[in-house]
Design a protein around this motif. Structure first.
Motif, PDB file in Angstrom:
ATOM      1  N   GLU A 184       0.826  -1.212   0.000  1.00 42.62           N
ATOM      2  CA  GLU A 184       0.000   0.000   0.000  1.00 42.62           C
ATOM      3  C   GLU A 184       0.864   1.267   0.000  1.00 42.62           C
ATOM      4  O   GLU A 184       0.494   2.269  -0.596  1.00 42.62           O
ATOM      5  N   THR A 185       2.011   1.194   0.678  1.00 41.00           N
ATOM      6  CA  THR A 185       2.915   2.350   0.710  1.00 41.00           C
ATOM      7  C   THR A 185       3.566   2.551  -0.658  1.00 41.00           C
ATOM      8  O   THR A 185       3.733   3.677  -1.123  1.00 41.00           O
ATOM      9  N   ALA A 186       3.920   1.439  -1.281  1.00 40.43           N
ATOM     10  CA  ALA A 186       4.644   1.526  -2.559  1.00 40.43           C
ATOM     11  C   ALA A 186       3.702   1.795  -3.734  1.00 40.43           C
ATOM     12  O   ALA A 186       4.142   2.282  -4.780  1.00 40.43           O
ATOM     13  N   ARG A 187       2.419   1.508  -3.536  1.00 39.33           N
ATOM     14  CA  ARG A 187       1.485   1.483  -4.673  1.00 39.33           C
ATOM     15  C   ARG A 187       1.484   2.753  -5.538  1.00 39.33           C
ATOM     16  O   ARG A 187       1.619   2.650  -6.768  1.00 39.33           O
ATOM     17  N   PRO A 188       1.368   3.954  -4.949  1.00 37.94           N
ATOM     18  CA  PRO A 188       1.312   5.135  -5.827  1.00 37.94           C
ATOM     19  C   PRO A 188       2.552   5.253  -6.724  1.00 37.94           C
ATOM     20  O   PRO A 188       2.442   5.615  -7.893  1.00 37.94           O
ATOM     21  N   ARG A 189       3.681   4.899  -6.191  1.00 38.69           N
ATOM     22  CA  ARG A 189       4.907   5.005  -6.990  1.00 38.69           C
ATOM     23  C   ARG A 189       4.958   3.903  -8.038  1.00 38.69           C
ATOM     24  O   ARG A 189       5.472   4.095  -9.139  1.00 38.69           O
ATOM     25  N   LEU A 190       4.441   2.733  -7.691  1.00 37.70           N
ATOM     26  CA  LEU A 190       4.402   1.639  -8.665  1.00 37.70           C
ATOM     27  C   LEU A 190       3.434   1.985  -9.793  1.00 37.70           C
ATOM     28  O   LEU A 190       3.701   1.705 -10.963  1.00 37.70           O
ATOM     29  N   GLU A 191       2.318   2.601  -9.417  1.00 35.77           N
ATOM     30  CA  GLU A 191       1.331   3.002 -10.436  1.00 35.77           C
ATOM     31  C   GLU A 191       1.973   3.947 -11.437  1.00 35.77           C
ATOM     32  O   GLU A 191       1.771   3.808 -12.646  1.00 35.77           O
ATOM     33  N   ALA A 192       2.762   4.877 -10.929  1.00 38.83           N
ATOM     34  CA  ALA A 192       3.408   5.852 -11.823  1.00 38.83           C
ATOM     35  C   ALA A 192       4.343   5.156 -12.809  1.00 38.83           C
ATOM     36  O   ALA A 192       4.604   5.660 -13.899  1.00 38.83           O
ATOM     37  N   LEU A 193       4.832   3.981 -12.429  1.00 36.47           N
ATOM     38  CA  LEU A 193       5.752   3.233 -13.305  1.00 36.47           C
ATOM     39  C   LEU A 193       5.007   2.169 -14.113  1.00 36.47           C
ATOM     40  O   LEU A 193       5.627   1.406 -14.854  1.00 36.47           O
ATOM     41  N   GLY A 194       3.693   2.101 -13.928  1.00 32.55           N
ATOM     42  CA  GLY A 194       2.909   1.063 -14.610  1.00 32.55           C
ATOM     43  C   GLY A 194       3.201  -0.325 -14.057  1.00 32.55           C
ATOM     44  O   GLY A 194       3.103  -1.320 -14.773  1.00 32.55           O
ATOM     45  N   LEU A 195       3.597  -0.421 -12.806  1.00 39.12           N
ATOM     46  CA  LEU A 195       3.993  -1.722 -12.236  1.00 39.12           C
ATOM     47  C   LEU A 195       3.193  -2.053 -10.973  1.00 39.12           C
ATOM     48  O   LEU A 195       3.680  -2.753 -10.093  1.00 39.12           O
ATOM     49  N   ALA A 196       1.978  -1.526 -10.882  1.00 40.21           N
ATOM     50  CA  ALA A 196       1.206  -1.729  -9.662  1.00 40.21           C
ATOM     51  C   ALA A 196       0.637  -3.146  -9.595  1.00 40.21           C
ATOM     52  O   ALA A 196      -0.389  -3.456 -10.192  1.00 40.21           O
ATOM     53  N   SER A 197       1.343  -4.016  -8.907  1.00 40.56           N
ATOM     54  CA  SER A 197       0.864  -5.384  -8.686  1.00 40.56           C
ATOM     55  C   SER A 197       1.455  -5.846  -7.360  1.00 40.56           C
ATOM     56  O   SER A 197       2.672  -5.795  -7.171  1.00 40.56           O
TER      57      SER A 197
END
Ligand code: GLU
Length: 441
Positions: free
Chosen positions: A319-332
């Protein structure tokens, strides 16, 4: 109400050493329900820039430090002028006309005579006529504060009882010949005006504190509490800003360091607390106390910063990493959980994600070709989960008699193309059977 201030000069970018007082003031304010003032000491107009001022605010915001009040000394000259006039009227600020050359000659003479090179107060005996003569020559006075000469004592919240003997100091110049102020008077005036209760700053200011307490008292201000922090140094005890000068906060941020890793290194180094990650500054504020700050040096080891950073990433919840992963297209979430343990900095995720999404060039040694073909044939049927890897390799072990590195390493090389990397147990279900088949010869 507890009120602290962080008072940088906007004449450069903040580095790790500056982060120490910036953050310690914040922690102290948080722990005591206090206010945090950001004071930009921009009286040096030649060196202060708007860009540096913005940089300081960006750096603080990166840590999550949001000042309750922001002031600039360049906006507050009228206050300093009024204080100057009061000190002159009280006979505590006096004009002196010596040039820098003349002062240097006096210091040299004192040294020859084996005396400390402190200002001889010759200007105190100038008559009005002398002064008029200097002025007629075009000389403008600078203004010195007349020190009391009594030892100034204060109870430092870090270093314990302190005595500064102002008798061994030159009367400090507070106002330059061009009328501009050195840092000392504005700092005191602001501390009084803004109701600063605690001055927390580097220990390079201890002797200033002696002078400043005298000025505070001369102006009728309430003397705040002082806490002087040991300065961060390099591993050999050398100054931080020189050898490790490249470590501006902006550069650390760009390199990918987590703010809480930098905060832990900046605050906890040179304290009796373990240098370990905290989830956020509020949690750090609960643990931190000024009396944990060591009286000795605070030696900073860059390897420690790297280790703090990886520890933070390796435990970072999805949950902490999610916004940054989303920005990289890697939200999983499964992808994050599989890869986080191998991150040095967050941005490494982009490269590591190619292990799942490709392209991967399998590495297959000739002597492993038959083994890998057999492994291919024994790949379990889907659905796959975290147990698939051990089921598959157990079967392979039984069939081939291979174990340890000979069993596992050829599979890693083929599936990821790399010698090392994330646990295959977590990676395998992300690859899926089709992709795994494609990577096995
Ligand atoms: N501008 C001063 C400095 O950066 C502030 C010192 C203080 O906190 O009083 O050293």
């Amino acid at each position: 109400m507890t009120t602290v201030r962080y008072a940088p000069s906007p004449t450069g970018r903040l580095h790790l050493g500056n982060a120490r007082p910036a953050l310690v003031n914040w922690l102290y304010a948080r722990a005591n329900g206090g206010r945090y003032v950001l004071r930009l000491d921009d009286t040096d107009t030649a060196r202060s820039t708007e860009a540096f001022a913005r940089g300081i605010e960006e750096d603080l915001a990166w840590f999550g430090v949001t000042p309750d009040l922001k002031v600039r000394q360049s906006d507050r000259t009228a206050l300093y002028d009024a204080a100057r006039d009061r000190l002159i009227a009280a006979g505590r600020l006096y004009p002196a006309y010596e040039t820098e050359d003349e002062l240097e000659r006096k210091r040299a003479r004192a040294r020859l005579l084996g005396r400390p090179p402190i200002y001889d107060r010759a200007a105190l005996s100038l008559t009005d006529e002398d002064k008029a003569k200097y002025e007629a020559e075009g000389r403008k006075p600078h203004w010195r504060f007349k020190l009391d000469g009594r030892p100034v004592t204060f109870d430092d919240l870090v270093k314990g009882p302190q005595t500064v003997n102002t008798a061994s100091m030159s009367d400090p110049v507070l106002v330059r010949a061009d009328g501009s102020y050195l840092y000392t008077l504005p700092s005191v005036v602001d501390d009084i005006d803004l109701g600063i209760t605690h001055v927390i700053r580097g220990e390079d200011h201890v002797s200033n504190t002696g002078t400043q307490i005298e000025i505070l008292e001369a102006l009728g201000g309430k003397v705040p509490a002082f806490a002087h922090l040991n300065l961060l140094t390099g591993a050999e005890g050398e100054g931080l800003s020189k050898r490790l000068g490249s470590l501006s906060l902006a550069e650390l941020r760009e390199t990918g360091y987590e703010p809480m890793a930098v905060a832990a290194a900046a605050v906890l180094t040179g304290t009796s607390l373990p240098v370990e990650p905290y989830p956020d500054l509020d949690a750090m504020a609960e643990a931190f106390r000024l009396d944990t700050v060591s009286h000795g040096s605070a030696r900073f080891d860059p390897a420690e910063l790297a280790s703090l950073n990886t520890r933070i990433l390796h435990h970072m919840p999805y949950e902490t990493a999610r916004p940054r992963l989303e920005a990289l297209g890697l939200a999983s979430e499964p992808l994050w959980l599989a890869l986080r343990g191998n991150l040095g900095v967050f941005g490494d995720i982009v490269d590591l994600a190619t292990l799942v999404h490709g392209p991967v060039t399998p590495v297959v040694a000739d002597e492993d070709r038959d083994y890998l073909a057999e492994a291919r044939g024994l790949l379990p049927a889907e659905p796959w989960d975290e147990t698939t890897w051990s089921k598959w390799t157990e079967t392979l072990k039984a069939k081939t008699g291979r174990k340890g590195r000979a069993l596992f390493h050829p599979l890693r090389l083929a599936l990821t193309g790399r010698e090392q990397g994330p646990e295959l147990k977590a990676l395998l279900p992300l690859l899926g059977r089709m992709e795994s088949l494609a990577r096995l010869p």
